[in-house]
Design a protein around this motif. Sequence first.
Motif, PDB file in Angstrom:
ATOM      1  N   THR A  59       0.808  -1.214   0.000  1.00 33.86           N
ATOM      2  CA  THR A  59       0.000   0.000   0.000  1.00 33.86           C
ATOM      3  C   THR A  59       0.844   1.267   0.000  1.00 33.86           C
ATOM      4  O   THR A  59       0.337   2.344  -0.294  1.00 33.86           O
ATOM      5  N   VAL A  60       2.130   1.150   0.352  1.00 35.40           N
ATOM      6  CA  VAL A  60       3.047   2.293   0.297  1.00 35.40           C
ATOM      7  C   VAL A  60       4.104   2.000  -0.762  1.00 35.40           C
ATOM      8  O   VAL A  60       4.822   1.004  -0.667  1.00 35.40           O
ATOM      9  N   LYS A  61       4.185   2.852  -1.766  1.00 35.86           N
ATOM     10  CA  LYS A  61       5.099   2.611  -2.874  1.00 35.86           C
ATOM     11  C   LYS A  61       5.986   3.835  -3.084  1.00 35.86           C
ATOM     12  O   LYS A  61       5.584   4.972  -2.826  1.00 35.86           O
ATOM     13  N   HIS A  62       7.196   3.580  -3.567  1.00 36.57           N
ATOM     14  CA  HIS A  62       8.151   4.654  -3.818  1.00 36.57           C
ATOM     15  C   HIS A  62       8.660   4.564  -5.254  1.00 36.57           C
ATOM     16  O   HIS A  62       8.862   3.471  -5.780  1.00 36.57           O
ATOM     17  N   LEU A  63       8.853   5.722  -5.844  1.00 38.39           N
ATOM     18  CA  LEU A  63       9.384   5.781  -7.196  1.00 38.39           C
ATOM     19  C   LEU A  63      10.413   6.898  -7.272  1.00 38.39           C
ATOM     20  O   LEU A  63      10.143   8.031  -6.876  1.00 38.39           O
ATOM     21  N   SER A  64      11.601   6.578  -7.762  1.00 40.27           N
ATOM     22  CA  SER A  64      12.678   7.554  -7.900  1.00 40.27           C
ATOM     23  C   SER A  64      12.567   8.234  -9.255  1.00 40.27           C
ATOM     24  O   SER A  64      12.502   7.568 -10.292  1.00 40.27           O
ATOM     25  N   ILE A  65      12.530   9.574  -9.243  1.00 38.63           N
ATOM     26  CA  ILE A  65      12.404  10.363 -10.461  1.00 38.63           C
ATOM     27  C   ILE A  65      13.694  11.149 -10.659  1.00 38.63           C
ATOM     28  O   ILE A  65      14.103  11.924  -9.794  1.00 38.63           O
ATOM     29  N   GLU A  66      14.343  10.938 -11.791  1.00 41.68           N
ATOM     30  CA  GLU A  66      15.581  11.664 -12.079  1.00 41.68           C
ATOM     31  C   GLU A  66      15.272  12.977 -12.797  1.00 41.68           C
ATOM     32  O   GLU A  66      14.308  13.080 -13.548  1.00 41.68           O
ATOM     33  N   HIS A  67      16.104  13.976 -12.535  1.00 39.67           N
ATOM     34  CA  HIS A  67      16.007  15.252 -13.233  1.00 39.67           C
ATOM     35  C   HIS A  67      17.422  15.747 -13.497  1.00 39.67           C
ATOM     36  O   HIS A  67      18.394  15.127 -13.048  1.00 39.67           O
ATOM     37  N   PRO A  68      17.608  16.822 -14.250  1.00 39.94           N
ATOM     38  CA  PRO A  68      18.961  17.218 -14.678  1.00 39.94           C
ATOM     39  C   PRO A  68      19.967  17.441 -13.560  1.00 39.94           C
ATOM     40  O   PRO A  68      21.167  17.332 -13.775  1.00 39.94           O
ATOM     41  N   THR A  69      19.497  17.757 -12.335  1.00 42.61           N
ATOM     42  CA  THR A  69      20.446  18.041 -11.259  1.00 42.61           C
ATOM     43  C   THR A  69      20.352  17.056 -10.107  1.00 42.61           C
ATOM     44  O   THR A  69      20.844  17.326  -9.015  1.00 42.61           O
ATOM     45  N   GLY A  70      19.737  15.907 -10.326  1.00 45.13           N
ATOM     46  CA  GLY A  70      19.673  14.910  -9.253  1.00 45.13           C
ATOM     47  C   GLY A  70      18.451  14.030  -9.381  1.00 45.13           C
ATOM     48  O   GLY A  70      18.036  13.660 -10.479  1.00 45.13           O
TER      49      GLY A  70
END
Length: 221
Positions: free
Chosen positions: A164-175
């Motif tokens: 029920t708790v999920k995590h997703l890593s989102i990349e962007h130009p500075t991290g």
Amino acid sequence: MAQTRIPCVLMRGGTSKGAYFLAQDLPDQPVLCDRVLLAAMGSPDARQIDGIGGGDSLTSKVAIIRQSLRSNADVDYLFAKVIVDEPRVDYGQNCGNILAGVGPFAIERGLVAPPHAGGALSTRSFIPHRCHTSIGVFGAVSVAAACLIPGSVVADLACVGEGTVKHLSIEHPTGEFTVELRLRDGQLVSCGLIRTSRLLFDGAVCIPEALWSSNPVDCTE
């Protein structure tokens, strides 16, 4: 050369690093305050060799914090971006990364009480800026949330575990940043960013005493 010591905390906030000051420790006059911040960070200089800025836009950031007089906020947080290679301080934007350190700084300086028995702490910050017409990161959070909701048109774009708790890593130009999504019976109940901060240094930054005056002299000569 005589020096003026200004209490300062250096913290990493998210994927940025900045100098955190109490508003009461800086000059009240805007022009003089800018001059002090430029000297503290070492601008204008591409290397910021004479200050603590670090020579990068991600590390030449300042948080100015005070106890809030508002009933709906604990602290007032003013973000200042000290331009690395120009004699200019920009107050026209906000920084969510540096905001991640506002709560810990408020604890360090006694503006809010620390959590007890390992509990969580929530602070309410008021940002005295003009409102942004748009903030691009909100779009990224929306897409990330959609990726984590079963049956959405983009659900197959992300690989996440069950629960029920999920995590997703989102990349962007500075991290990168992490989106946390909470589901209940398959329905989205909350979604938000997770940003961490860490205290790096707690002490004082020194600037030439002559800068903190109504008639400054050129301290570079």
